[in-house]
Design a protein around this motif. Structure first.
Motif, short mmCIF file in Angstrom:
data_model
loop_
_atom_site.label_atom_id
_atom_site.label_comp_id
_atom_site.label_asym_id
_atom_site.label_seq_id
_atom_site.Cartn_x
_atom_site.Cartn_y
_atom_site.Cartn_z
N TYR A 112 0.83 -1.19 0.00
CA TYR A 112 0.00 0.00 0.00
C TYR A 112 0.87 1.25 0.00
O TYR A 112 1.94 1.28 0.61
CB TYR A 112 -0.88 -0.01 1.25
CG TYR A 112 -1.78 1.19 1.42
CD1 TYR A 112 -2.94 1.30 0.68
CD2 TYR A 112 -1.46 2.19 2.32
CE1 TYR A 112 -3.77 2.40 0.83
CE2 TYR A 112 -2.29 3.30 2.47
CZ TYR A 112 -3.44 3.39 1.73
OH TYR A 112 -4.27 4.47 1.87
N GLN A 114 0.20 5.61 0.29
CA GLN A 114 -0.68 6.78 0.41
C GLN A 114 0.22 7.96 0.72
O GLN A 114 1.14 7.86 1.53
CB GLN A 114 -1.70 6.58 1.53
CG GLN A 114 -2.77 7.65 1.62
CD GLN A 114 -2.32 8.92 2.32
OE1 GLN A 114 -1.55 8.89 3.26
NE2 GLN A 114 -2.81 10.04 1.86
N TYR A 127 -2.68 11.09 -2.93
CA TYR A 127 -2.99 9.91 -3.73
C TYR A 127 -2.82 8.64 -2.90
O TYR A 127 -2.18 8.65 -1.86
CB TYR A 127 -2.12 9.85 -4.98
CG TYR A 127 -0.65 9.61 -4.71
CD1 TYR A 127 -0.14 8.31 -4.66
CD2 TYR A 127 0.22 10.67 -4.53
CE1 TYR A 127 1.21 8.09 -4.41
CE2 TYR A 127 1.56 10.47 -4.28
CZ TYR A 127 2.04 9.17 -4.22
OH TYR A 127 3.37 8.96 -3.98
N SER A 128 -3.40 7.57 -3.41
CA SER A 128 -3.21 6.25 -2.81
C SER A 128 -3.25 5.20 -3.91
O SER A 128 -3.83 5.41 -4.97
CB SER A 128 -4.28 5.95 -1.76
OG SER A 128 -5.50 5.60 -2.38
N ASP A 129 -2.64 4.08 -3.60
CA ASP A 129 -2.66 2.93 -4.50
C ASP A 129 -2.37 1.69 -3.67
O ASP A 129 -1.81 1.80 -2.57
CB ASP A 129 -1.61 3.09 -5.60
CG ASP A 129 -1.88 2.19 -6.80
OD1 ASP A 129 -2.93 1.50 -6.82
OD2 ASP A 129 -1.04 2.19 -7.72
N ASN A 130 -2.77 0.54 -4.16
CA ASN A 130 -2.50 -0.69 -3.42
C ASN A 130 -2.24 -1.85 -4.37
O ASN A 130 -2.55 -1.78 -5.56
CB ASN A 130 -3.65 -1.01 -2.46
CG ASN A 130 -4.95 -1.27 -3.18
OD1 ASN A 130 -5.06 -2.26 -3.91
ND2 ASN A 130 -5.93 -0.40 -3.00
N GLY A 136 -7.75 3.27 -6.11
CA GLY A 136 -6.96 4.29 -5.44
C GLY A 136 -7.57 5.65 -5.75
O GLY A 136 -8.66 5.75 -6.31
N TYR A 138 -6.47 10.03 -6.72
CA TYR A 138 -5.46 11.03 -7.01
C TYR A 138 -6.14 12.39 -7.01
O TYR A 138 -7.09 12.60 -7.75
CB TYR A 138 -4.81 10.76 -8.37
CG TYR A 138 -3.71 11.74 -8.69
CD1 TYR A 138 -2.45 11.60 -8.12
CD2 TYR A 138 -3.93 12.82 -9.53
CE1 TYR A 138 -1.43 12.50 -8.39
CE2 TYR A 138 -2.92 13.73 -9.81
CZ TYR A 138 -1.67 13.56 -9.24
OH TYR A 138 -0.67 14.45 -9.50
#
Length: 181
Positions: A112, A114, A127-130, A136, A138
């Motif tokens: 993960y 963030q 932003y976030s992504d996993n 996610g 942006y």
């Protein structure tokens, strides 16, 4: 003896009030989005706790105790934690005027990521992504001449009320003494 005790109490309350931290709530509103379109409802908000220790009307980075922006703390991260990172590299608040800061917060591990970064007057990015393939997000905003800043008046600290009560008691005692004479 009573005068000396009263003077000592007043001096103690003054020193406590002088060292009291103040919490200020801020909100920037109205930004350009990542496509360059103005969004009047886009908001970057938070609060900071600080003490104008040198009483010059300007709070600087060394007088800042905490800074939270859009729910993320930009101060106080544990340096031993390899997953969470935060920091504030610049901070200035002219009391009753301009607020300027640069900082960020991030979480990253093998699954993960963030991140939230702010450079007031320039940009806000979050932003976030996993690794699970979930959604996610942006968000990227840039400051414009229409971006408005509001900062709420700090709520007086308990020591301020203590000084007020002591002052009112002193005025009442003087008035009572004059009435007797």
């Amino acid at each position: 003896m009573k005068k000396q005790a009263a003077a000592a109490l007043l001096a103690m309350l003054c020193s406590v009030a002088a060292k009291a931290d103040q919490t200020y709530w801020f909100k920037y509103k109205g930004f350009n989005d990542s496509a360059g379109r103005f969004n009047a409802d886009a908001t970057v908000a938070g609060y900071f706790t600080a003490n104008d220790a040198d009483r010059d009307g300007v709070i600087r980075l060394d007088e800042l105790n905490s800074l939270v922006t859009n729910g993320y703390s930009f101060t106080g991260c544990n340096p031993e934690n390899p997953v969470v990172h935060c920091g504030t590299s610049a901070f200035t608040y002219v009391i009753g005027g301009a607020l300027s800061f640069e900082g960020g917060y991030g979480v990253s591990d093998e699954m993960y990521v963030q991140s939230t970064t702010v450079s007031t007057g320039d940009f806000y990015r979050s932003y976030s992504d996993n690794a699970w393939g979930g959604a996610g997000y942006y968000h990227y905003f840039t400051w414009t001449p229409q971006t408005q800043l509001t900062i709420s008046t700090p709520v007086p600290e308990p020591a301020t009320y203590g000084m007020l009560a002591t002052g009112l008691l002193a005025v009442g005692a003087v008035a009572r003494r004059r009435r007797k004479n």
